[in-house]
Scaffold this active site. Sequence first.
Site, PDB file in Angstrom:
ATOM      1  N   ILE A 138       0.843  -1.200   0.000  1.00 48.10           N
ATOM      2  CA  ILE A 138       0.000   0.000   0.000  1.00 48.10           C
ATOM      3  C   ILE A 138       0.881   1.254   0.000  1.00 48.10           C
ATOM      4  O   ILE A 138       0.655   2.200  -0.779  1.00 48.10           O
ATOM      5  CB  ILE A 138      -0.951   0.004   1.221  1.00 48.10           C
ATOM      6  CG1 ILE A 138      -1.899  -1.204   1.148  1.00 48.10           C
ATOM      7  CG2 ILE A 138      -1.758   1.310   1.280  1.00 48.10           C
ATOM      8  CD1 ILE A 138      -2.762  -1.424   2.387  1.00 48.10           C
ATOM      9  N   LYS A 156      -4.154  -2.612  16.436  1.00 50.08           N
ATOM     10  CA  LYS A 156      -4.666  -1.554  15.550  1.00 50.08           C
ATOM     11  C   LYS A 156      -5.645  -0.650  16.310  1.00 50.08           C
ATOM     12  O   LYS A 156      -5.648   0.570  16.132  1.00 50.08           O
ATOM     13  CB  LYS A 156      -5.339  -2.175  14.320  1.00 50.08           C
ATOM     14  CG  LYS A 156      -4.349  -2.753  13.319  1.00 50.08           C
ATOM     15  CD  LYS A 156      -3.572  -1.635  12.632  1.00 50.08           C
ATOM     16  CE  LYS A 156      -2.480  -2.141  11.724  1.00 50.08           C
ATOM     17  NZ  LYS A 156      -1.706  -1.076  11.095  1.00 50.08           N
ATOM     18  N   TYR A 158      -3.285  -8.647  16.600  1.00 49.57           N
ATOM     19  CA  TYR A 158      -3.203  -7.629  15.542  1.00 49.57           C
ATOM     20  C   TYR A 158      -4.353  -6.630  15.664  1.00 49.57           C
ATOM     21  O   TYR A 158      -4.153  -5.411  15.606  1.00 49.57           O
ATOM     22  CB  TYR A 158      -3.247  -8.321  14.174  1.00 49.57           C
ATOM     23  CG  TYR A 158      -3.387  -7.386  12.995  1.00 49.57           C
ATOM     24  CD1 TYR A 158      -2.265  -6.781  12.423  1.00 49.57           C
ATOM     25  CD2 TYR A 158      -4.635  -7.110  12.432  1.00 49.57           C
ATOM     26  CE1 TYR A 158      -2.394  -5.924  11.330  1.00 49.57           C
ATOM     27  CE2 TYR A 158      -4.771  -6.260  11.348  1.00 49.57           C
ATOM     28  CZ  TYR A 158      -3.648  -5.672  10.805  1.00 49.57           C
ATOM     29  OH  TYR A 158      -3.785  -4.818   9.724  1.00 49.57           O
ATOM     30  N   ILE A 202      -5.690 -12.814  -2.018  1.00 43.02           N
ATOM     31  CA  ILE A 202      -5.793 -12.671  -3.475  1.00 43.02           C
ATOM     32  C   ILE A 202      -4.436 -12.905  -4.121  1.00 43.02           C
ATOM     33  O   ILE A 202      -4.327 -13.585  -5.156  1.00 43.02           O
ATOM     34  CB  ILE A 202      -6.406 -11.307  -3.850  1.00 43.02           C
ATOM     35  CG1 ILE A 202      -7.910 -11.321  -3.529  1.00 43.02           C
ATOM     36  CG2 ILE A 202      -6.159 -10.974  -5.333  1.00 43.02           C
ATOM     37  CD1 ILE A 202      -8.679 -10.070  -3.902  1.00 43.02           C
ATOM     38  N   ILE A 229      -7.808 -23.486   1.390  1.00 38.73           N
ATOM     39  CA  ILE A 229      -8.824 -22.605   1.981  1.00 38.73           C
ATOM     40  C   ILE A 229      -8.950 -22.995   3.454  1.00 38.73           C
ATOM     41  O   ILE A 229      -9.157 -24.166   3.779  1.00 38.73           O
ATOM     42  CB  ILE A 229     -10.175 -22.745   1.244  1.00 38.73           C
ATOM     43  CG1 ILE A 229     -10.047 -22.121  -0.156  1.00 38.73           C
ATOM     44  CG2 ILE A 229     -11.301 -22.108   2.046  1.00 38.73           C
ATOM     45  CD1 ILE A 229     -11.310 -22.143  -0.981  1.00 38.73           C
TER      46      ILE A 229
HETATM   47  P1  NAD Z   1       3.148  -4.618   3.543  1.00 38.25           P
HETATM   48  O1  NAD Z   1       3.719  -5.720   4.365  1.00 38.25           O
HETATM   49  O2  NAD Z   1       3.323  -4.673   2.085  1.00 38.25           O
HETATM   50  O3  NAD Z   1       3.663  -3.201   4.070  1.00 38.25           O
HETATM   51  C1  NAD Z   1       4.118  -2.971   5.376  1.00 38.25           C
HETATM   52  C2  NAD Z   1       5.465  -2.266   5.250  1.00 38.25           C
HETATM   53  O4  NAD Z   1       5.932  -1.907   6.566  1.00 38.25           O
HETATM   54  C3  NAD Z   1       6.545  -3.156   4.622  1.00 38.25           C
HETATM   55  O5  NAD Z   1       7.216  -2.439   3.612  1.00 38.25           O
HETATM   56  C4  NAD Z   1       7.483  -3.475   5.783  1.00 38.25           C
HETATM   57  O6  NAD Z   1       8.810  -3.702   5.366  1.00 38.25           O
HETATM   58  C5  NAD Z   1       7.312  -2.216   6.641  1.00 38.25           C
HETATM   59  N1  NAD Z   1       7.631  -2.446   8.052  1.00 38.25           N
HETATM   60  C6  NAD Z   1       7.183  -3.440   8.849  1.00 38.25           C
HETATM   61  N2  NAD Z   1       7.686  -3.320  10.074  1.00 38.25           N
HETATM   62  C7  NAD Z   1       8.454  -2.198  10.078  1.00 38.25           C
HETATM   63  C8  NAD Z   1       9.241  -1.541  11.057  1.00 38.25           C
HETATM   64  N3  NAD Z   1       9.335  -2.032  12.309  1.00 38.25           N
HETATM   65  N4  NAD Z   1       9.895  -0.411  10.717  1.00 38.25           N
HETATM   66  C9  NAD Z   1       9.822   0.070   9.447  1.00 38.25           C
HETATM   67  N5  NAD Z   1       9.093  -0.510   8.481  1.00 38.25           N
HETATM   68  C10 NAD Z   1       8.422  -1.639   8.784  1.00 38.25           C
HETATM   69  O7  NAD Z   1       1.591  -4.560   3.930  1.00 38.25           O
HETATM   70  P2  NAD Z   1       0.427  -3.624   3.388  1.00 38.25           P
HETATM   71  O8  NAD Z   1      -0.674  -4.521   2.975  1.00 38.25           O
HETATM   72  O9  NAD Z   1       0.955  -2.623   2.440  1.00 38.25           O
HETATM   73  O10 NAD Z   1      -0.037  -2.898   4.755  1.00 38.25           O
HETATM   74  C11 NAD Z   1       0.154  -1.518   4.995  1.00 38.25           C
HETATM   75  C12 NAD Z   1      -0.651  -1.119   6.218  1.00 38.25           C
HETATM   76  O11 NAD Z   1      -2.040  -1.310   5.988  1.00 38.25           O
HETATM   77  C13 NAD Z   1      -0.345  -1.908   7.489  1.00 38.25           C
HETATM   78  O12 NAD Z   1      -0.373  -1.006   8.590  1.00 38.25           O
HETATM   79  C14 NAD Z   1      -1.484  -2.888   7.598  1.00 38.25           C
HETATM   80  O13 NAD Z   1      -1.714  -3.305   8.934  1.00 38.25           O
HETATM   81  C15 NAD Z   1      -2.614  -2.064   7.045  1.00 38.25           C
HETATM   82  N6  NAD Z   1      -3.724  -2.840   6.495  1.00 38.25           N
HETATM   83  C16 NAD Z   1      -3.544  -3.597   5.396  1.00 38.25           C
HETATM   84  C17 NAD Z   1      -4.635  -4.279   4.855  1.00 38.25           C
HETATM   85  C18 NAD Z   1      -4.518  -5.153   3.641  1.00 38.25           C
HETATM   86  O14 NAD Z   1      -5.515  -5.794   3.278  1.00 38.25           O
HETATM   87  N7  NAD Z   1      -3.379  -5.218   2.963  1.00 38.25           N
HETATM   88  C19 NAD Z   1      -5.896  -4.158   5.455  1.00 38.25           C
HETATM   89  C20 NAD Z   1      -6.025  -3.397   6.620  1.00 38.25           C
HETATM   90  C21 NAD Z   1      -4.942  -2.715   7.111  1.00 38.25           C
HETATM   91  C1  UD1 Z   2      -6.198  -8.834   5.991  1.00 40.10           C
HETATM   92  C2  UD1 Z   2      -4.832  -8.158   6.129  1.00 40.10           C
HETATM   93  C3  UD1 Z   2      -4.782  -7.438   7.443  1.00 40.10           C
HETATM   94  C4  UD1 Z   2      -5.963  -6.495   7.515  1.00 40.10           C
HETATM   95  C5  UD1 Z   2      -7.285  -7.222   7.334  1.00 40.10           C
HETATM   96  C6  UD1 Z   2      -8.467  -6.272   7.238  1.00 40.10           C
HETATM   97  C7  UD1 Z   2      -2.950  -9.172   4.977  1.00 40.10           C
HETATM   98  C8  UD1 Z   2      -1.912 -10.240   4.974  1.00 40.10           C
HETATM   99  N1  UD1 Z   2      -3.779  -9.153   6.043  1.00 40.10           N
HETATM  100  O1  UD1 Z   2      -6.361  -9.821   7.020  1.00 40.10           O
HETATM  101  O2  UD1 Z   2      -3.565  -6.708   7.548  1.00 40.10           O
HETATM  102  O3  UD1 Z   2      -5.951  -5.741   8.662  1.00 40.10           O
HETATM  103  O4  UD1 Z   2      -7.246  -7.920   6.089  1.00 40.10           O
HETATM  104  O5  UD1 Z   2      -9.639  -6.996   7.045  1.00 40.10           O
HETATM  105  O6  UD1 Z   2      -3.019  -8.388   4.065  1.00 40.10           O
HETATM  106  N2  UD1 Z   2      -7.255 -17.489   3.386  1.00 40.10           N
HETATM  107  C9  UD1 Z   2      -7.355 -18.752   2.841  1.00 40.10           C
HETATM  108  N3  UD1 Z   2      -6.267 -19.260   2.183  1.00 40.10           N
HETATM  109  C10 UD1 Z   2      -5.089 -18.573   2.068  1.00 40.10           C
HETATM  110  C11 UD1 Z   2      -5.014 -17.277   2.650  1.00 40.10           C
HETATM  111  C12 UD1 Z   2      -6.115 -16.775   3.310  1.00 40.10           C
HETATM  112  O7  UD1 Z   2      -8.398 -19.407   2.944  1.00 40.10           O
HETATM  113  O8  UD1 Z   2      -4.131 -19.098   1.465  1.00 40.10           O
HETATM  114  C13 UD1 Z   2      -8.450 -16.926   4.063  1.00 40.10           C
HETATM  115  C14 UD1 Z   2      -8.170 -16.509   5.502  1.00 40.10           C
HETATM  116  O9  UD1 Z   2      -8.380 -17.567   6.404  1.00 40.10           O
HETATM  117  C15 UD1 Z   2      -9.183 -15.376   5.688  1.00 40.10           C
HETATM  118  C16 UD1 Z   2      -9.289 -14.761   4.279  1.00 40.10           C
HETATM  119  O10 UD1 Z   2      -8.802 -15.735   3.373  1.00 40.10           O
HETATM  120  O11 UD1 Z   2     -10.423 -15.864   6.076  1.00 40.10           O
HETATM  121  C17 UD1 Z   2      -8.463 -13.490   4.135  1.00 40.10           C
HETATM  122  O12 UD1 Z   2      -7.156 -13.764   4.616  1.00 40.10           O
HETATM  123  P1  UD1 Z   2      -5.984 -12.701   4.510  1.00 40.10           P
HETATM  124  O13 UD1 Z   2      -5.802 -12.271   3.106  1.00 40.10           O
HETATM  125  O14 UD1 Z   2      -4.810 -13.269   5.232  1.00 40.10           O
HETATM  126  O15 UD1 Z   2      -6.603 -11.440   5.234  1.00 40.10           O
HETATM  127  P2  UD1 Z   2      -7.207 -11.136   6.681  1.00 40.10           P
HETATM  128  O16 UD1 Z   2      -6.812 -12.156   7.675  1.00 40.10           O
HETATM  129  O17 UD1 Z   2      -8.634 -10.817   6.466  1.00 40.10           O
END
Ligand code: NAD
Ligand code: UD1
Length: 314
Positions: free
Chosen positions: A16, A150, A146, A191, A206
Site C-alpha cells: 500500500i 490496531k 493484531y 488474493i 482454503i
Molecule cells: P506490507 O507488508 O506490504 O507493508 C508494510 C510495510 O511496513 C513493509 O514495507 C514493511 O517492510 C514495513 N515495516 C514493517 N515493520 C516495520 C518496522 N518495524 N519499521 C519500518 N518498516 C516496517 O503490507 P500492506 O498490505 O501494504 O499494509 C500496509 C498497512 O495497511 C499496514 O499497517 C497494515 O496493517 C494495514 N492494512 C492492510 C490491509 C490489507 O488488506 N493489505 C488491510 C487493513 C490494514
Molecule cells: C487482511 C490483512 C490485514 C488487515 C485485514 C483487514 C494481509 C496479509 N492481512 O487480514 O492486515 O488488517 O485484512 O480486514 O493483508 N485465506 C485462505 N487461504 C489462504 C489465505 C487466506 O483461505 O491461502 C483466508 C483466511 O483464512 C481469511 C481470508 O482468506 O479468512 C483473508 O485472509 P488474509 O488475506 O490473510 O486477510 P485477513 O486475515 O482478512
Amino acid sequence: MKKISHALVTGGAGFIGSHLVDELVANGCRVTVLDNLSTGHRHNIDHLGDRIAFVEGDIRDAKLLDRVVRGCEVVFHQAAVVSVTQSVQDPSHSCEVNDLGTVRVLDASRRNGVRRVVMASSSAVYGDDPRLPKTEDMEPMPMSPYAVQKLTGEFYASAFGGLYGLETVCLRYFNVFGPRQDPSSPYSGVISIFMTKAAAGQPPTIYGDGGQSRDFVYIKDVVRANLLAATEAAAAGRVFNVGTGAFIRIRDLWTLIGELSNVKIDPVFGPPRAGDVRESVSDIGQIGKALGFSPQVALRQGLIDTLAWVRAAA
Ligand code: NAD
Ligand code: UD1
C-alpha cells in the site's frame, strides 16, 4: 489533489505504501520513505530513483524518526506487522512494532510540528460482531493481537489529538488488493496467494469451509482515501472505514480467480485460522459523506488488472 509539501510514508516500500508514494510524487510532493524492508521491497520504489528519499530503518528507532519526520507536513503511517496469523503466533513482536512503533511515530510527529498523521487501521477491530455491515460507531470486538494493536493505535491517535493538538485520521482498511501485493509468504494477502496458485496450476488451501466473507477494496481507491484523509479539513480527528460495501466469500473468490485465469482446480481445505473473522463488509457512508469518497474499481475489474500485473511480473 490539494498540495502536500513534504510527506513521510512509513512502510513506503510495502504494497500500500509504495502506491501511495507513487501518487504523492506524481502530485509534486516531496516524499521520504522509512521502511525496514521486513516485508517491503526496494523494487517497489526503485523506479522513483532519487525523486524520493529512502531511509532503511525501523519505526521503533526514536532518534531516526526524529530525523526523518522533521520538516514533514503529513505522515502516512503504513508500517506494521500486517498478518493476523503472525500476530497470533508472536504477539509480543507484533505488539512492539504495531503499538510501540505507532506511539513512536505519533510522538516524533507531535514533537516536530507535523500537521496531520494518517494511520492505517483495520477492519479487524470489529471482530465477530454479528451486525453487518460494519459501521464506525459499533463497539470494537478485537479477536487477535493484531486487531487489539490496531485499535490501540486508534486510541493513541485520539489521545495525541486531545493532549498535543496533533491532527490524526485513522483509516480502517478492509481487505486491500492489487499489483505489488507480495504473495511469497503463507501470511500474504489471500488474493495474491490465490493468483499465484492459479498461475502455477496448483490448488490453494482454503482455511475453514471457505464461507468467510471479505470486502476487497482496490489499491487505487485506498490511495485516494489516504489523500483525502490528509487534505480535507473535515477528516481531522475521525475514524473511517475504507471498503466497497460489497463482499465475496473466500470459496467464491477462488472460483472467480480460476475463471479469470482459465483454470478449474478444486481447492484443498485446511483447518480454520485462529483469530480469523467470519463476516466482513463495510458501511462506507461516513467517508462518503465527510470526504466525498466512493470506490471506483469493482472487484472483477481490480482482479483483471491485478492478474495482468502478475503475468507481466512472472
Ligand atoms: P506490507 O507488508 O506490504 O507493508 C508494510 C510495510 O511496513 C513493509 O514495507 C514493511 O517492510 C514495513 N515495516 C514493517 N515493520 C516495520 C518496522 N518495524 N519499521 C519500518 N518498516 C516496517 O503490507 P500492506 O498490505 O501494504 O499494509 C500496509 C498497512 O495497511 C499496514 O499497517 C497494515 O496493517 C494495514 N492494512 C492492510 C490491509 C490489507 O488488506 N493489505 C488491510 C487493513 C490494514
Ligand atoms: C487482511 C490483512 C490485514 C488487515 C485485514 C483487514 C494481509 C496479509 N492481512 O487480514 O492486515 O488488517 O485484512 O480486514 O493483508 N485465506 C485462505 N487461504 C489462504 C489465505 C487466506 O483461505 O491461502 C483466508 C483466511 O483464512 C481469511 C481470508 O482468506 O479468512 C483473508 O485472509 P488474509 O488475506 O490473510 O486477510 P485477513 O486475515 O482478512
